[in-house]
Design a protein around this motif. Structure first.
Motif, PDB file in Angstrom:
ATOM      1  N   THR A 194     -11.721   1.643  -2.427  1.00  0.00           N
ATOM      2  CA  THR A 194     -11.888   0.479  -3.597  1.00  0.00           C
ATOM      3  C   THR A 194     -10.565  -0.291  -3.328  1.00  0.00           C
ATOM      4  O   THR A 194     -10.532  -0.836  -3.643  1.00  0.00           O
ATOM      5  N   VAL A 195      -9.974   0.009  -2.462  1.00  0.00           N
ATOM      6  CA  VAL A 195      -8.285  -0.953  -1.299  1.00  0.00           C
ATOM      7  C   VAL A 195      -8.663  -1.527  -0.317  1.00  0.00           C
ATOM      8  O   VAL A 195      -9.454  -1.245   0.402  1.00  0.00           O
ATOM      9  N   SER A 196      -8.377  -2.310  -0.451  1.00  0.00           N
ATOM     10  CA  SER A 196      -8.520  -3.927   0.396  1.00  0.00           C
ATOM     11  C   SER A 196      -7.181  -4.325   1.003  1.00  0.00           C
ATOM     12  O   SER A 196      -7.558  -4.334   2.322  1.00  0.00           O
ATOM     13  N   GLU A 197      -5.667  -3.831   0.910  1.00  0.00           N
ATOM     14  CA  GLU A 197      -4.930  -3.116   1.877  1.00  0.00           C
ATOM     15  C   GLU A 197      -3.540  -2.712   1.212  1.00  0.00           C
ATOM     16  O   GLU A 197      -3.597  -2.788  -0.232  1.00  0.00           O
ATOM     17  N   VAL A 198      -3.096  -2.648   1.946  1.00  0.00           N
ATOM     18  CA  VAL A 198      -2.268  -1.973   1.714  1.00  0.00           C
ATOM     19  C   VAL A 198      -1.073  -2.619   1.394  1.00  0.00           C
ATOM     20  O   VAL A 198      -0.479  -3.426   2.740  1.00  0.00           O
ATOM     21  N   LEU A 199       0.368  -3.621   0.639  1.00  0.00           N
ATOM     22  CA  LEU A 199       1.397  -4.090   0.010  1.00  0.00           C
ATOM     23  C   LEU A 199       2.848  -3.347   0.669  1.00  0.00           C
ATOM     24  O   LEU A 199       2.759  -2.982  -0.036  1.00  0.00           O
ATOM     25  N   VAL A 200       3.695  -3.599   1.824  1.00  0.00           N
ATOM     26  CA  VAL A 200       4.343  -2.803   2.126  1.00  0.00           C
ATOM     27  C   VAL A 200       5.864  -4.565   1.204  1.00  0.00           C
ATOM     28  O   VAL A 200       5.022  -5.584   2.020  1.00  0.00           O
ATOM     29  N   HIS A 220      -3.812  -3.657  -2.883  1.00  0.00           N
ATOM     30  CA  HIS A 220      -4.439  -4.375  -3.501  1.00  0.00           C
ATOM     31  C   HIS A 220      -6.032  -3.905  -3.567  1.00  0.00           C
ATOM     32  O   HIS A 220      -6.379  -3.690  -2.133  1.00  0.00           O
ATOM     33  N   LEU A 221      -6.580  -3.676  -4.390  1.00  0.00           N
ATOM     34  CA  LEU A 221      -8.498  -3.683  -4.913  1.00  0.00           C
ATOM     35  C   LEU A 221      -8.788  -4.899  -4.756  1.00  0.00           C
ATOM     36  O   LEU A 221      -8.631  -5.701  -5.070  1.00  0.00           O
ATOM     37  N   VAL A 223      -7.228   3.774   4.501  1.00  0.00           N
ATOM     38  CA  VAL A 223      -7.304   3.126   3.906  1.00  0.00           C
ATOM     39  C   VAL A 223      -8.461   2.216   5.213  1.00  0.00           C
ATOM     40  O   VAL A 223      -9.447   2.184   4.792  1.00  0.00           O
ATOM     41  N   LEU A 224      -8.218   2.748   6.321  1.00  0.00           N
ATOM     42  CA  LEU A 224      -8.943   1.625   7.050  1.00  0.00           C
ATOM     43  C   LEU A 224     -10.042   2.282   7.920  1.00  0.00           C
ATOM     44  O   LEU A 224     -11.923   1.874   7.527  1.00  0.00           O
TER      45      LEU A 224
END
Length: 158
Positions: free
Chosen positions: A97-103, A113-114, A153-154
Motif C-alpha cells: 500500500t506504500v507508493s514511496e518512502v519520503l526521507v 506515502h500511501l 517497498v519495491l
C-alpha cells in the motif's frame, strides 16, 4: 553483548553474559530485549513466543530501529509501529500500500506515502506513518533500515 551467535543463526533468544538472562538476536544484531533465562534450547520463532525449537522458522529477517516516539519493525512485507518492543503494534502497514518512502533532507526522518494519499514531496512530522531517528539509533543503523525498507517497498509493488 559482544559475542555473536554462529553465522546464519536464526533470530531468537540466546544466553546473555549474565547466565540468568537471555537476549534477542534479530538475525543480524543483538537488540535491547531481554528476558529471564531458561534451560531450553535458544532461538524460538519470535520474541513474543517461546515455542519449542521444532516450531517453523521465522519468515523473513526482522529489522528494528528506534525512533523518537517508538520503534519501527520491518517484517517481510509489513511495517509495524510500536511504542515499545514488548507491546503490540500500534500500526500494521502492508508495504504493497506504500507508493514511496519520503526521507528528510538530513536523512533523520522518514514518512510513507500511501497509494491514493494526497501527494507530498517531503515527510510530514504530523503524519501517523512518520518517524524520526532516535539518538540511540546510529546513522549507520538508520541508513541500513531505510535502504532495506526502500527495497522491500519495491518488491511489494504489484
Amino acid at each position: 553483548m559482544s559475542d555473536l551467535p554462529p553465522p546464519g543463526a536464526p533470530a531468537g533468544w540466546y544466553p546473555d553474559a549474565d547466565p540468568e538472562v537471555e537476549r534477542w538476536w534479530d538475525g543480524t544484531r543483538w537488540t535491547d530485549r531481554t528476558r529471564a533465562g531458561s534451560s531450553s534450547s535458544p532461538a524460538p520463532a519470535s520474541p513474543e513466543s517461546a515455542a519449542p525449537s521444532s516450531a517453523p522458522a521465522a519468515p523473513a529477517a526482522t529489522l528494528v530501529v528506534r525512533g523518537v516516539t517508538g520503534y519501527v519493525e520491518l517484517v517481510g512485507d509489513t511495517l509495524l509501529y510500536r511504542s515499545k518492543l514488548d507491546r503490540p503494534p500500534l500500526q500494521h502497514i502492508a508495504l504493497s500500500t506504500v507508493s514511496e518512502v519520503l526521507v528528510s533532507k538530513n536523512g533523520d526522518t522518514f514518512d510513507l506515502h500511501l497509494i491514493g494519499a494526497r501527494p507530498r514531496s517531503r515527510p510530514s512530522l504530523f503524519s501517523e506513518t512518520s518517524i524520526r531517528r532516535s539518538s540511540r539509533t546510529t546513522p549507520t543503523e538508520w541508513g541500513a533500515f531505510l535502504e532495506a525498507l526502500g527495497l522491500a517497498v519495491l518488491r511489494a509493488r504489484p
